[in-house]
Write a protein that holds these residues in place. Structure first.
Motif, PDB file in Angstrom:
ATOM      1  N   GLY A  83      25.067 136.857  57.829  1.00 58.66           N
ATOM      2  CA  GLY A  83      23.748 136.641  58.438  1.00 58.66           C
ATOM      3  C   GLY A  83      22.979 135.633  57.538  1.00 58.66           C
ATOM      4  O   GLY A  83      21.638 135.773  57.556  1.00 58.66           O
ATOM      5  N   VAL A  84      23.469 134.891  56.722  1.00 57.31           N
ATOM      6  CA  VAL A  84      22.649 133.890  55.942  1.00 57.31           C
ATOM      7  C   VAL A  84      22.486 132.916  56.802  1.00 57.31           C
ATOM      8  O   VAL A  84      23.324 132.219  57.465  1.00 57.31           O
ATOM      9  N   LYS A  85      21.156 132.484  56.766  1.00 65.00           N
ATOM     10  CA  LYS A  85      20.720 131.162  57.537  1.00 65.00           C
ATOM     11  C   LYS A  85      20.734 129.975  56.709  1.00 65.00           C
ATOM     12  O   LYS A  85      20.405 130.181  55.462  1.00 65.00           O
ATOM     13  N   GLN A  86      20.763 128.942  57.212  1.00 64.34           N
ATOM     14  CA  GLN A  86      20.655 127.584  56.441  1.00 64.34           C
ATOM     15  C   GLN A  86      19.450 127.309  56.455  1.00 64.34           C
ATOM     16  O   GLN A  86      18.390 127.452  57.288  1.00 64.34           O
ATOM     17  N   ALA A  87      19.123 126.809  55.109  1.00 65.82           N
ATOM     18  CA  ALA A  87      17.648 126.152  54.840  1.00 65.82           C
ATOM     19  C   ALA A  87      17.546 124.829  55.844  1.00 65.82           C
ATOM     20  O   ALA A  87      18.279 124.076  55.831  1.00 65.82           O
ATOM     21  N   GLU A  88      16.374 124.942  56.558  1.00 68.64           N
ATOM     22  CA  GLU A  88      16.145 123.904  57.579  1.00 68.64           C
ATOM     23  C   GLU A  88      15.946 122.742  56.903  1.00 68.64           C
ATOM     24  O   GLU A  88      15.954 121.562  57.605  1.00 68.64           O
ATOM     25  N   GLY A 185      12.476 130.564  44.614  1.00 66.70           N
ATOM     26  CA  GLY A 185      13.172 131.513  45.151  1.00 66.70           C
ATOM     27  C   GLY A 185      14.217 131.792  44.008  1.00 66.70           C
ATOM     28  O   GLY A 185      14.125 131.099  42.941  1.00 66.70           O
ATOM     29  N   THR A 186      14.991 132.762  44.160  1.00 69.56           N
ATOM     30  CA  THR A 186      15.637 133.499  43.219  1.00 69.56           C
ATOM     31  C   THR A 186      17.258 133.054  43.799  1.00 69.56           C
ATOM     32  O   THR A 186      17.745 133.626  44.825  1.00 69.56           O
ATOM     33  N   VAL A 187      18.049 132.221  43.037  1.00 72.87           N
ATOM     34  CA  VAL A 187      19.410 132.074  43.241  1.00 72.87           C
ATOM     35  C   VAL A 187      20.261 133.338  42.975  1.00 72.87           C
ATOM     36  O   VAL A 187      20.451 133.888  41.550  1.00 72.87           O
ATOM     37  N   THR A 188      20.896 133.778  44.042  1.00 70.23           N
ATOM     38  CA  THR A 188      21.914 135.072  43.726  1.00 70.23           C
ATOM     39  C   THR A 188      23.117 134.683  43.317  1.00 70.23           C
ATOM     40  O   THR A 188      23.809 135.535  42.624  1.00 70.23           O
ATOM     41  N   ARG A 205      10.733 133.763  48.469  1.00 66.83           N
ATOM     42  CA  ARG A 205       9.567 134.604  47.929  1.00 66.83           C
ATOM     43  C   ARG A 205       9.372 135.804  48.943  1.00 66.83           C
ATOM     44  O   ARG A 205       9.030 136.690  48.705  1.00 66.83           O
ATOM     45  N   THR A 206       9.641 135.542  50.357  1.00 67.50           N
ATOM     46  CA  THR A 206       9.454 136.637  51.268  1.00 67.50           C
ATOM     47  C   THR A 206      10.653 137.522  51.356  1.00 67.50           C
ATOM     48  O   THR A 206      10.733 138.246  52.269  1.00 67.50           O
ATOM     49  N   GLY A 207      11.710 137.185  50.758  1.00 68.05           N
ATOM     50  CA  GLY A 207      13.081 138.236  50.897  1.00 68.05           C
ATOM     51  C   GLY A 207      14.066 137.453  51.798  1.00 68.05           C
ATOM     52  O   GLY A 207      15.319 138.212  51.817  1.00 68.05           O
TER      53      GLY A 207
END
Length: 527
Positions: A83-88, A185-188, A205-207
């Motif tokens: 369910g991970v989306k691509q950064a636009e 953002g936090t790189v996981t 930042r919004t999760g």
């Protein structure tokens, strides 16, 4: 009739064809109208089925083309299934940089200025508040000028300053370029496909969970990096901790100079970070139990153990800073560079290599590494061949060695020499080092040039280090040598060897002293 039979006998194939044709004509004559209509309807139905199949194949082909285009943009490791989306935006980046500290921000600006499309992901874009990273040596300032980043702070040239303000100005400089995108953002995790790093997965930042992809990912997320384990063999050592205070409304014994107090059990540092503030860093070795701040043990330790060793000019301000209660601590980390060259990724900054902050050389090493990497990447137009790029960038680990190994070795060696010890030979080594620097001339200018990053030559460092040991032996055995003094001199040489050789081993003796024997270094010279 005889002639016809003769024709049939002479042309058997022709006779078969005529008989077959005659039979088909007789069969068609016997078909009624309803049979013909049924055949027509069946044929039409078959044709419709064919057309439907063709149309479905076309739609499937279109879907495959769309999917293949998405894969070209960014291959992820089952990220879509999670369910991970691509950064636009941006749709495509040449380089992803994880972390926007000194190394990340300077690298983003440098590569962006060269026309690269850079995506920087930083955990927290607010102004940092750190107790280290406040000193830039003159050699580091020269690298800052080489990168076009001079003028960020009027107090930068070989002086100390507020780390957070300096980083914020550098971030603003990088973000001012149109092809540099700075995102919080936090790189996981790193996204790996068949042994090649394709990008990163991160939380905004919004999760929201997103992926960002690029041919090259550069990880410079600092000393607490959670990504380095897949890219290197980290051997992190914590030799000591700093206790930090800010002294106000006081003057240093020697203005515009950093001060190192050879205290017991280890050095104390003083340097100015603004017109009204002086940073004090009290080093507590790892072999000593760290006093607790919460129950007042730290306050008692600073007043009873440290305060008597503070210069008189700073004593009142030191006590006042303790009473204010703004005491902070930070572990000092040391980690030699031990990379695992990985296609599609590279480590930089404190995530890659750390040394004791006694000499304030961390930023100098980071900026020097950026200059080396910038020069290696500048001739390249395309990063798409990850394996070839990885092989090419192996030379980076050798080209960085003159500056990095000189500052790393000096920081580790000086900390061990300046720390107190119960070993009489090490105490003699400490006194010899102080007296050697007090001689002035080449005996002080040489080590200071090494310390400042202006003369990054590992061999010169080794020569000066053993010159200190020999000078110490000479002090012992002249003018009246004795067996006891000669034995102490031999012990001093042994202590010197025990200090310097492990550091050289960790740094890599071949890369430090014989870089031209390494194939990757030779290939970089050819390019």
């Amino acid at each position: 009739m005889n002639q016809t039979q003769n024709v049939y006998s002479e042309f058997p194939l022709l006779s078969c064809f005529l008989l077959f044709t005659y039979g088909v004509i007789n069969h068609i004559k016997t078909l009624n109208l309803s049979t013909v209509l049924r055949m027509r309807n069946s044929t039409i139905a078959n044709l419709n089925g064919v057309f439907v199949q063709i149309q479905s194949n076309i739609e499937a082909g279109r879907r495959k083309i769309a999917i293949s285009r998405e894969v070209v943009k960014c291959e992820t490791l089952k990220s879509s299934e999670n369910g991970v989306k691509q950064a636009e935006k941006p749709a495509y980046s040449d380089i992803i940089i994880v972390g926007a500290g000194v190394a990340g921000s300077a690298l983003a600006y440098t590569l962006g200025k060269d026309g690269r499309r850079v995506h920087v992901i930083e955990r927290d874009l607010t102004e940092p508040d750190r107790i280290v990273g406040e000193l830039l040596q003159p050699g580091g300032y020269l690298k800052l000028m080489e990168l076009g980043l001079q003028g960020l702070d009027s107090n930068v040239c070989g002086r100390s300053f507020h780390n957070g303000r300096f980083i914020q100005r550098m971030r603003e400089k990088a973000a001012s370029l149109p092809n540099v995108r700075l995102e919080e953002g936090t790189v996981t995790s790193l996204l790996e496909v068949k042994g090649t790093i394709k990008g990163v997965q991160y939380k905004t930042r919004t999760g929201q969970e997103l992926t960002a992809c690029a041919p090259l990912t550069i990880v410079c997320d600092g000393c607490f990096s959670n990504l380095r384990r897949s890219l290197c063999n980290p051997k992190v050592d914590i030799p000591s901790c700093f206790v930090a205070l800010i002294l106000e409304n006081c003057e240093l014994p020697y203005p515009n100079h950093g001060h190192v107090i050879l205290a017991d059990p280890s050095p104390i540092l003083f340097y100015r970070i603004s017109s009204l503030e002086i940073r004090c860093l009290v080093d507590i070795p790892a072999c000593h139990q760290m006093p607790s701040i919460s129950n007042g043990e730290m306050t008692n330790y600073l007043k009873s153990k440290v305060a008597p060793q503070i210069p008189p000019e700073l004593f009142d301000a030191f006590i006042s800073a303790i009473n204010k209660g703004n005491i902070r601590t930070m572990p000092n980390r040391s980690m030699p560079a031990a990379p695992h060259p990985t296609p599609g990724a590279l480590l930089l900054g404190d995530a890659f290599n750390m040394r004791h902050p006694l000499t304030g050389g961390g930023m100098t090493v980071a900026l020097s590494d950026i200059v080396v990497l910038r020069n290696l990447l500048r001739p390249l137009c395309d990063f798409s061949d990850a394996k070839a790029l990885c092989e090419y960038l192996k030379s980076f680990y050798t080209l960085r060695k003159p500056v990095a190994s000189t500052i790393n070795t000096l920081a580790g060696a000086l900390y061990k020499v300046f720390s107190t010890s119960h070993d009489p030979a090490q105490k003699e080594m400490r006194e010899a080092c102080f007296d050697y620097l007090s001689l002035g001339g080449v005996f002080s200018n040489g080590p200071i040039a090494l310390l400042s990053g202006l003369n990054p030559r590992p061999l010169n460092l080794v020569i000066h280090f053993f010159a200190v040991a020999i000078y110490g032996v000479g002090r012992l055995i002249f003018p009246l040598p004795s067996a006891k003094r000669m034995w102490m001199g031999a012990r001093m040489i042994s202590v010197a060897l025990g200090i310097i050789f492990p550091i050289i081993r960790d740094e890599g003796a071949q890369q430090m002293f014989f870089p031209r024997t390494i194939p990757a270094f030779c290939r970089s010279l050819v390019v």
